[in-house]
Design a protein around this motif. Structure first.
Motif, mmCIF file in Angstrom:
data_model
loop_
_atom_site.group_PDB
_atom_site.id
_atom_site.type_symbol
_atom_site.label_atom_id
_atom_site.label_comp_id
_atom_site.label_asym_id
_atom_site.label_seq_id
_atom_site.Cartn_x
_atom_site.Cartn_y
_atom_site.Cartn_z
ATOM 1 N N ASP A 198 1.032 -1.297 0.226
ATOM 2 C CA ASP A 198 -0.500 0.360 0.080
ATOM 3 C C ASP A 198 0.908 1.320 0.172
ATOM 4 O OD1 ASP A 198 -3.036 1.370 0.016
ATOM 5 O OD2 ASP A 198 -1.983 2.078 2.398
ATOM 6 N N LEU A 199 1.635 1.643 1.262
ATOM 7 C CA LEU A 199 2.757 2.288 0.851
ATOM 8 C C LEU A 199 3.115 2.827 -1.112
ATOM 9 C CD1 LEU A 199 4.446 1.702 4.363
ATOM 10 C CD2 LEU A 199 2.855 4.000 3.772
ATOM 11 N N CYS A 200 4.276 1.409 -1.167
ATOM 12 C CA CYS A 200 4.550 1.975 -2.196
ATOM 13 C C CYS A 200 3.806 2.056 -3.491
ATOM 14 C CB CYS A 200 5.346 0.558 -3.146
ATOM 15 S SG CYS A 200 6.496 -0.432 -2.300
ATOM 16 N N PHE A 201 2.260 1.470 -3.555
ATOM 17 C CA PHE A 201 1.152 2.174 -4.136
ATOM 18 C C PHE A 201 0.870 3.630 -4.076
ATOM 19 C CE2 PHE A 201 -2.173 3.163 -5.321
ATOM 20 C CZ PHE A 201 -3.415 2.621 -6.771
ATOM 21 N N THR A 202 0.711 3.917 -2.722
ATOM 22 C CA THR A 202 0.749 5.787 -2.462
ATOM 23 C C THR A 202 1.731 6.556 -3.305
ATOM 24 O OG1 THR A 202 -0.876 4.278 -0.718
ATOM 25 C CG2 THR A 202 -0.688 6.990 -0.759
ATOM 26 N N TRP A 203 2.811 6.358 -3.207
ATOM 27 C CA TRP A 203 4.014 6.673 -3.785
ATOM 28 C C TRP A 203 4.182 6.611 -5.022
ATOM 29 C CZ3 TRP A 203 8.480 6.406 -6.197
ATOM 30 C CH2 TRP A 203 9.577 7.581 -5.545
ATOM 31 N N ASN A 204 4.023 6.010 -5.348
ATOM 32 C CA ASN A 204 3.828 5.741 -7.033
ATOM 33 C C ASN A 204 2.977 6.760 -8.090
ATOM 34 O OD1 ASN A 204 5.901 4.053 -6.714
ATOM 35 N ND2 ASN A 204 4.808 2.221 -7.150
ATOM 36 N N LYS A 205 1.551 5.790 -7.528
ATOM 37 C CA LYS A 205 0.281 6.940 -7.678
ATOM 38 C C LYS A 205 0.638 8.467 -6.929
ATOM 39 C CE LYS A 205 -4.460 7.619 -6.953
ATOM 40 N NZ LYS A 205 -5.856 7.086 -6.613
ATOM 41 N N ALA A 206 1.225 9.630 -6.530
ATOM 42 C CA ALA A 206 1.431 10.836 -6.116
ATOM 43 C C ALA A 206 2.776 10.798 -6.293
ATOM 44 C CB ALA A 206 2.032 10.535 -4.068
ATOM 45 N N ARG A 207 3.432 10.591 -6.944
ATOM 46 C CA ARG A 207 4.930 10.742 -8.594
ATOM 47 C C ARG A 207 4.147 10.761 -9.222
ATOM 48 N NH1 ARG A 207 7.612 8.116 -11.266
ATOM 49 N NH2 ARG A 207 6.843 6.526 -11.058
ATOM 50 N N LEU A 208 3.276 9.762 -9.903
ATOM 51 C CA LEU A 208 2.943 10.146 -11.174
ATOM 52 C C LEU A 208 1.958 11.155 -11.021
ATOM 53 C CD1 LEU A 208 1.515 6.541 -12.268
ATOM 54 C CD2 LEU A 208 3.200 8.281 -13.523
ATOM 55 N N GLU A 209 1.187 11.820 -9.857
ATOM 56 C CA GLU A 209 0.078 12.475 -10.004
ATOM 57 C C GLU A 209 0.863 14.254 -10.335
ATOM 58 O OE1 GLU A 209 -2.209 12.430 -6.758
ATOM 59 O OE2 GLU A 209 -3.735 10.935 -7.917
ATOM 60 N N GLU A 210 1.968 14.277 -9.448
ATOM 61 C CA GLU A 210 2.922 15.423 -9.562
ATOM 62 C C GLU A 210 3.581 15.627 -10.981
ATOM 63 O OE1 GLU A 210 5.737 14.662 -6.761
ATOM 64 O OE2 GLU A 210 4.208 15.089 -5.276
ATOM 65 N N ILE A 222 2.724 14.226 -13.808
ATOM 66 C CA ILE A 222 0.829 15.206 -14.848
ATOM 67 C C ILE A 222 0.349 16.122 -14.552
ATOM 68 C CG2 ILE A 222 -0.637 14.274 -14.860
ATOM 69 C CD1 ILE A 222 -0.958 11.591 -14.550
ATOM 70 N N ASN A 223 0.768 16.750 -13.417
ATOM 71 C CA ASN A 223 0.553 18.475 -13.310
ATOM 72 C C ASN A 223 1.272 19.166 -13.598
ATOM 73 O OD1 ASN A 223 -1.952 17.710 -11.964
ATOM 74 N ND2 ASN A 223 -1.808 17.561 -10.104
ATOM 75 N N GLN A 224 2.683 18.787 -13.833
ATOM 76 C CA GLN A 224 3.911 19.728 -14.166
ATOM 77 C C GLN A 224 3.692 18.808 -15.889
ATOM 78 O OE1 GLN A 224 6.324 21.063 -12.297
ATOM 79 N NE2 GLN A 224 6.676 21.802 -14.528
ATOM 80 N N SER A 225 3.484 18.181 -16.323
ATOM 81 C CA SER A 225 3.149 18.131 -17.637
ATOM 82 C C SER A 225 2.390 19.154 -18.413
ATOM 83 C CB SER A 225 3.210 16.537 -18.714
ATOM 84 O OG SER A 225 2.093 16.107 -17.795
ATOM 85 N N ILE A 226 0.898 19.495 -17.196
ATOM 86 C CA ILE A 226 0.176 19.952 -17.638
ATOM 87 C C ILE A 226 0.641 21.371 -17.846
ATOM 88 C CG2 ILE A 226 -2.366 21.209 -17.105
ATOM 89 C CD1 ILE A 226 -2.684 18.592 -16.400
ATOM 90 N N ASP A 227 1.344 21.695 -16.752
ATOM 91 C CA ASP A 227 1.280 23.190 -16.165
ATOM 92 C C ASP A 227 2.623 23.682 -17.711
ATOM 93 O OD1 ASP A 227 0.659 23.762 -14.095
ATOM 94 O OD2 ASP A 227 1.886 22.901 -12.660
ATOM 95 N N ASP A 228 3.657 22.558 -18.141
ATOM 96 C CA ASP A 228 4.210 23.339 -19.405
ATOM 97 C C ASP A 228 4.191 23.000 -20.810
ATOM 98 O OD1 ASP A 228 6.571 23.186 -17.420
ATOM 99 O OD2 ASP A 228 7.182 21.181 -17.413
ATOM 100 N N ASN A 229 2.738 22.550 -20.426
ATOM 101 C CA ASN A 229 1.966 22.758 -21.600
ATOM 102 C C ASN A 229 2.512 21.611 -22.573
ATOM 103 O OD1 ASN A 229 -0.568 23.968 -21.551
ATOM 104 N ND2 ASN A 229 0.835 25.855 -22.348
ATOM 105 N N ASN A 230 3.003 20.573 -22.086
ATOM 106 C CA ASN A 230 3.736 19.227 -22.623
ATOM 107 C C ASN A 230 2.868 18.261 -23.266
ATOM 108 O OD1 ASN A 230 5.433 17.568 -24.185
ATOM 109 N ND2 ASN A 230 7.239 17.661 -22.766
#
Length: 81
Positions: free
Chosen positions: A41-53, A55-63
């Protein structure tokens, strides 16, 4: 609940011509299973949070390319049956 299985490991030490027995008790299955589930569960939560970050960075960069690649990976984290 099933009866716990206990196994012992015997060791012989050469100290003063005496044999010493050392007993080793296994960790119960329930504890091993619970600890594995917590780690998963810890690994799943960490990986999901990292992916969300990312994705948000790619939206901010218009990539768009990075967003599409990351969103495909992220779909496996939000899939429900």
């Amino acid at each position: 609940m099933k009866k716990h299985k206990v196994s012992y490991k015997l060791k012989v030490f050469n100290m003063n011509q005496k044999s010493v027995l050392k007993a080793k008790r296994e960790i119960p299955y329930e504890i091993r299973l619970a600890s594995q589930l917590v780690l998963d569960d810890l690994c799943f939560t960490w990986n999901k949070a990292r992916l969300e970050e990312e994705i948000n960075q790619s939206i901010d960069d218009n990539n768009k390319e990075a967003f599409n690649a990351l969103s495909k990976t992220y779909n496996s984290y939000i899939w429900e049956s």
